[in-house]
Motif scaffolding. Sequence first.
Motif, PDB file in Angstrom:
ATOM      1  N   THR B  45     -28.213 -23.306 -39.737  1.00 50.66           N
ATOM      2  CA  THR B  45     -29.000 -24.528 -39.910  1.00 50.66           C
ATOM      3  C   THR B  45     -28.219 -25.448 -40.849  1.00 50.66           C
ATOM      4  O   THR B  45     -27.341 -25.003 -41.592  1.00 50.66           O
ATOM      5  N   GLU B  74     -33.558 -28.316 -38.163  1.00 53.38           N
ATOM      6  CA  GLU B  74     -34.959 -27.905 -37.966  1.00 53.38           C
ATOM      7  C   GLU B  74     -35.886 -29.111 -37.788  1.00 53.38           C
ATOM      8  O   GLU B  74     -36.873 -29.035 -37.063  1.00 53.38           O
ATOM      9  N   THR B  77     -35.849 -29.987 -34.244  1.00 51.20           N
ATOM     10  CA  THR B  77     -36.659 -29.031 -33.489  1.00 51.20           C
ATOM     11  C   THR B  77     -38.125 -29.447 -33.511  1.00 51.20           C
ATOM     12  O   THR B  77     -38.811 -29.424 -32.485  1.00 51.20           O
ATOM     13  N   ASN B 116     -33.610 -19.702 -41.840  1.00 43.26           N
ATOM     14  CA  ASN B 116     -34.573 -20.624 -41.248  1.00 43.26           C
ATOM     15  C   ASN B 116     -35.875 -20.672 -42.042  1.00 43.26           C
ATOM     16  O   ASN B 116     -36.208 -19.755 -42.781  1.00 43.26           O
ATOM     17  N   ASP B 117     -36.586 -21.765 -41.846  1.00 42.81           N
ATOM     18  CA  ASP B 117     -37.925 -21.912 -42.411  1.00 42.81           C
ATOM     19  C   ASP B 117     -38.852 -20.960 -41.668  1.00 42.81           C
ATOM     20  O   ASP B 117     -39.080 -21.121 -40.467  1.00 42.81           O
ATOM     21  N   LEU B 120     -41.744 -22.780 -39.801  1.00 45.70           N
ATOM     22  CA  LEU B 120     -41.416 -24.069 -39.180  1.00 45.70           C
ATOM     23  C   LEU B 120     -42.395 -24.458 -38.075  1.00 45.70           C
ATOM     24  O   LEU B 120     -42.855 -25.594 -38.017  1.00 45.70           O
ATOM     25  N   GLY B 286     -40.612 -19.028 -36.226  1.00 41.96           N
ATOM     26  CA  GLY B 286     -41.312 -20.077 -36.942  1.00 41.96           C
ATOM     27  C   GLY B 286     -42.801 -19.854 -37.145  1.00 41.96           C
ATOM     28  O   GLY B 286     -43.507 -20.733 -37.622  1.00 41.96           O
TER      29      GLY B 286
END
Lengths: 421, 421
Positions: B45, B74, B77, B116-117, B120, B286
């Motif tokens: 990311t 992100e 996304t 990653n979150d 998300l 996510g």
Amino acid sequence: MMAMSSQGAFLHTPEFEHNLNNLAAVAIGAGLGLAPGQELVMTATLDALSLVRRITEQAYKVGASLVTTLFTDEASTLLRYRHGTEATFDAASGWLYEGMAQAYKNGAARLAITGNDPSLLSKEDPAKVSRVNRATSKAYRPALELITRHDINWTIVACATPAWAKAMFPDLAADDALAKLWQGIFAASRTNVADPVAAWKEHDAKLHARAEWLNNKRYYALHFKGPGTDLRVGMADDHLWLGGGTTAHNGLYCIPNMPTEEVFSTPHKDRVDGTVTSTKPLSHMGTLIEGICVRFEGGRIVDAKATRGGEVLQKMIETDEGARRLGEVALVPHSSPIASSGLLFLNTLFDENAACHIALGQAYSTCVKDGNSLTPEQLAARGANTSLIHVDWMIGSNKIDVDGISASGASEPVMRAGEWV
Amino acid sequence: MMAMSSQGAFLHTPEFEHNLNNLAAVAIGAGLGLAPGQELVMTATLDALSLVRRITEQAYKVGASLVTTLFTDEASTLLRYRHGTEATFDAASGWLYEGMAQAYKNGAARLAITGNDPSLLSKEDPAKVSRVNRATSKAYRPALELITRHDINWTIVACATPAWAKAMFPDLAADDALAKLWQGIFAASRTNVADPVAAWKEHDAKLHARAEWLNNKRYYALHFKGPGTDLRVGMADDHLWLGGGTTAHNGLYCIPNMPTEEVFSTPHKDRVDGTVTSTKPLSHMGTLIEGICVRFEGGRIVDAKATRGGEVLQKMIETDEGARRLGEVALVPHSSPIASSGLLFLNTLFDENAACHIALGQAYSTCVKDGNSLTPEQLAARGANTSLIHVDWMIGSNKIDVDGISASGASEPVMRAGEWV
């Protein structure tokens, strides 16, 4: 209390937001002509993230099936030159370019955001820069051909980035430089008008009319005269002048460059003679080349020098046989909005639209009548050049005259002091 | 004068720089085992940029021919979910995955940076999330197979990112949360020791010894017992326990996960029975799924619920027939460094290495004897599962006992209260 009088404050105004959104809207609506359900492949440097997101949003709003952005990190590019062993300088990510070509074959549209540091590679070894460029061009070729043949709708737009702004305005504070570059981009991209998409349609119609006028003239050659320049550029047989937008073979109408002010065509690769001097610096793959002076004989460069970046120029024209011949000639009046701004953008997308220019290397087959249905041999027979490179550089100014020469040898003025007659 | 007493100050210390450089060094040297002249394909990311650059530098220093990083944004996304029309939720960039597969076939190594979150997509429509995951998994499959079959050397490492840190430590200031996550990553990745590469080699040898011990046992099944769990997991015929590094088919030794604390094998897709309850939340594409409780009959999930994210769980197991069967079982002692840290990372790479776990979906053919030379039919006959998905979730804790059951039905303790006996 601190006064907000600096130019940089523009970056925090509603006016800036409005223009940025308009830029995304004209990029998708007028430049790319993205169709509902169409996939979009975008490329950008990391510094263009704000514009990437606006364009991504705009693309999804008009019904894009998928938006994929391939980001490049200029710092990582430098790491390759600083720490890479010999093997790296002839390597290229062919798999990625093949993938992009596949996307286009599947129907994807292509949007490139330009905003690179014009001097990124200026301190690197020109031999290494040239090897990387050569390997990259070779790997990119199959994908690039789908673009230059207009099989798909595509466009290039610009995003102001800190490194680019600093190169243009080295004496300004970072934010002020960035704001000034954004204002130049917005003006040239017609985003600061009431109806930007309508403005682009009107401008596009004017470029088409100019191209049609030149096509009716059917000049055998153009003659450029000015300080350091006395150049006769023979035109390819069955050449076509183009300008503004075009309908790609997928049926979608696009304006491939934003901004665009030029009408352009294909010169004859064997019929260029005389001397020509550049009128603006050329930013080529991270190196500035200034004061280019080149002599052609029978279409071929027989002598090339530059006051700065001469080694890179030399490597460039040694890429292949076609790299020392012309693939494009373009006419731009000196009164174009970009020239009027007085800014030197150090970026071909802008600077080529501020002045008449020529390009070394690959010709556009679309600038030859029925060019896309001709074989490579038939295109070559008409005078269209072939090369791994296509590098535009500026030869126009308010001191340049252009004459049109007919097949009979008769001459008439086309431009005087940089303006259409 | 402001005191620099916050945890966030760690991010500006030489110690932080030292650990970050060590992480890049073990990623390339111990994890990936990048060979001089080998190409590297990296994914990350945008928030992982600092680590991307360290790893890029390290890769070029050991002689990488080319490093290409595919960044994901992100925020872009999310724009797809917020503004995309129906067409987008079944689309995938197959051309990009095909390109990656081509790179691996050409000899490239693969490094993924996770960061990653975890939440998300938690506010997005689970039906859309599931459609996107399905389309992506399908497009990714050819490339993923080259990885899971160990045709190439590959690894996954972690980079702390603001969104991930915030999800783990919602009550801390942003910098403090980021620093705390980095410290957890450094400890788990063994970068804060005198010789990180040597430490990895020692740890790797221990994991190999544990796998060999289990392979000599040749258990017919494992029996997990604990709060909410009474599960018998039959093992695939000719199953192999693996752990730590492996020599890929390109001859290069790699440790595919950093950190890794597990030994793992292939269960029999038709011989899993009983009930199992998750012991940690699962962050899946996510969305957080918590309190999973599932009942198997003859290998197949016949009942599935969760206290949070149940709808996403349901969509996940409906991906295909194999999505409701097991593809992996893994044993991790509760005293592993990650479990000892007491942190819930909300990231499978870490949390699966803090506890025994199982995975729904695709089995690793490398965990079956001679698995890579067997046909899909032969693998299925031995009990190896097939699916578009492979999702690990945690069932281990300090309250879990594991028994090994031999072909004759005899039972012996393997783990007690989460520790090897």
